[in-house]
Design a protein around this motif. Structure first.
Motif, PDB file in Angstrom:
ATOM      1  N   SER A 182     -12.996  62.355  -6.472  1.00 41.31           N
ATOM      2  CA  SER A 182     -13.563  60.998  -6.419  1.00 41.31           C
ATOM      3  C   SER A 182     -13.968  60.658  -4.989  1.00 41.31           C
ATOM      4  O   SER A 182     -15.064  60.122  -4.752  1.00 41.31           O
ATOM      5  CB  SER A 182     -12.539  59.966  -6.909  1.00 41.31           C
ATOM      6  OG  SER A 182     -11.917  60.369  -8.093  1.00 41.31           O
ATOM      7  N   SER A 232     -13.197  62.408 -12.826  1.00 44.87           N
ATOM      8  CA  SER A 232     -11.891  62.177 -13.446  1.00 44.87           C
ATOM      9  C   SER A 232     -11.831  62.412 -14.965  1.00 44.87           C
ATOM     10  O   SER A 232     -10.776  62.275 -15.566  1.00 44.87           O
ATOM     11  CB  SER A 232     -11.419  60.755 -13.137  1.00 44.87           C
ATOM     12  OG  SER A 232     -12.332  59.806 -13.637  1.00 44.87           O
ATOM     13  N   ASN A 271      -9.031  60.684  -7.695  1.00 44.39           N
ATOM     14  CA  ASN A 271      -8.463  61.924  -7.169  1.00 44.39           C
ATOM     15  C   ASN A 271      -9.300  62.405  -5.981  1.00 44.39           C
ATOM     16  O   ASN A 271     -10.213  61.698  -5.536  1.00 44.39           O
ATOM     17  CB  ASN A 271      -8.396  62.986  -8.280  1.00 44.39           C
ATOM     18  CG  ASN A 271      -9.761  63.184  -8.942  1.00 44.39           C
ATOM     19  OD1 ASN A 271     -10.766  63.397  -8.277  1.00 44.39           O
ATOM     20  ND2 ASN A 271      -9.794  63.099 -10.271  1.00 44.39           N
ATOM     21  N   GLU A 272      -9.030  63.605  -5.491  1.00 42.73           N
ATOM     22  CA  GLU A 272      -9.758  64.121  -4.326  1.00 42.73           C
ATOM     23  C   GLU A 272     -11.255  64.248  -4.597  1.00 42.73           C
ATOM     24  O   GLU A 272     -12.079  63.986  -3.725  1.00 42.73           O
ATOM     25  CB  GLU A 272      -9.182  65.487  -3.898  1.00 42.73           C
ATOM     26  CG  GLU A 272      -7.886  65.404  -3.115  1.00 42.73           C
ATOM     27  CD  GLU A 272      -8.035  64.591  -1.832  1.00 42.73           C
ATOM     28  OE1 GLU A 272      -9.013  64.809  -1.098  1.00 42.73           O
ATOM     29  OE2 GLU A 272      -7.189  63.716  -1.583  1.00 42.73           O
TER      30      GLU A 272
END
Length: 299
Positions: A42, A162, A39-40
């Protein structure tokens, strides 16, 4: 990395020319994918660790007075030490600001602890290098802090991006720690058996810098005090290539390389075992394959 200061942008463009393997940001993304999905957060974590890593390399080159990095002239060689130190500080602060702006405050605790450990590890190594009295316990402490701490941080941040499951985060932290330990021991072995044309570094570089690593520590523990004193005298000699060859020959004779390689493989197995909590997937396979690559690499 952009700045309104022209010199910053000039040095940045030069840094980007130094192509590394980018293993650390890849570890963030793979860990994140395994733990729940990229995701962002990460991506911010991956950028954060790469900026931190680049900052530490620039500072390391100043500390070591190194001329080259990844085949190009080092920042300190081209732009001098003052610019190199300040540029390292700039990259570190930019990485931290990315975490602050993204409100990734949990990342900050992990990353600042890594910076602390890396600094302590470097200082402990300098202290022991001066006295040439490092033992196995101290060696493992040094490489755990200097090298493994950042790889451990990559996997921890990736997992934290996450999932909130402490078991999964801890599993990836352990994986990163063991991978980092195996990586550094293999690096130290290459100083004794590598080929400079492949590694890009002169064989015996650690010996010339008076760094006593695992192959030599083990070998010294097998011989008499008289032989230890003789080897230490060779280490203290002024970058004598004959002395370096003698030390490498001594380590090979005492099976120091074989011993270190077995320890590296043990950490590699620990890294793979840490992943058993995850179901089989391409991502898990990639992380397991990275362990094999690290253990067998020639550069």
């Amino acid at each position: 990395m952009r700045s309104k200061v022209g010199l910053v942008d000039l040095v940045t463009r030069y840094i980007i020319r130094q192509k590394g393997k980018k293993i650390r940001p890849l570890l963030v993304l793979l860990s994140s994918k395994l733990a729940g999905g990229i995701n962002e957060r990460s991506y911010r974590g991956a950028v954060l660790v790469e900026l931190l890593h680049t900052a530490t390399l620039i500072h390391d080159d100043v500390v070591d007075n190194a001329d080259k990095r990844r085949g190009l002239w080092s920042i300190n060689k081209v732009f001098k030490n003052k610019v190199a130190v300040l540029m390292g500080d700039y990259l570190l602060s930019r990485g931290l600001m990315i975490a602050v702006d993204g409100k990734d405050f949990d990342f900050l605790g992990v990353i600042t602890n890594a910076v602390k450990r890396m600094s302590e590890g470097e200082l402990l190594q300098i202290q022991k290098t001066r006295k040439l009295d490092i033992d196995e316990e101290t060696y493992f402490k040094v490489i755990s802090d200097k090298t493994a701490s950042l790889i451990e941080t990559c996997c921890t941040i990736g997992a934290m991006a996450s999932t909130q499951n402490p078991e999964l985060i801890e599993a990836l932290r352990k994986y990163g720690h063991s991978l980092g330990m195996s990586f550094q021991i293999r690096d130290d072995i290459l100083d004794y058996e590598g080929t400079s044309s492949i590694t890009g570094k002169p064989v015996g570089g650690d010996i010339r810098e008076k760094k006593i690593t695992l192959p030599l520590i083990y070998s010294l523990n097998k011989v008499s005090k008289k032989e230890i004193d003789s080897i230490k005298k060779l280490i203290k000699s002024k970058n004598d290539s004959v002395a370096v060859k003698e030390i490498i020959s001594f380590v090979k004779k005492q099976n120091g390389i074989e011993y270190a390689y077995n320890i590296s493989r043990k950490f590699a197995e620990d890294a793979k075992n840490a992943l058993t909590v995850f179901t089989d997937s391409q991502t898990k396979l990639a992380l397991e394959s990275l362990v094999d690559f690290v253990t067998e690499r020639k550069n």
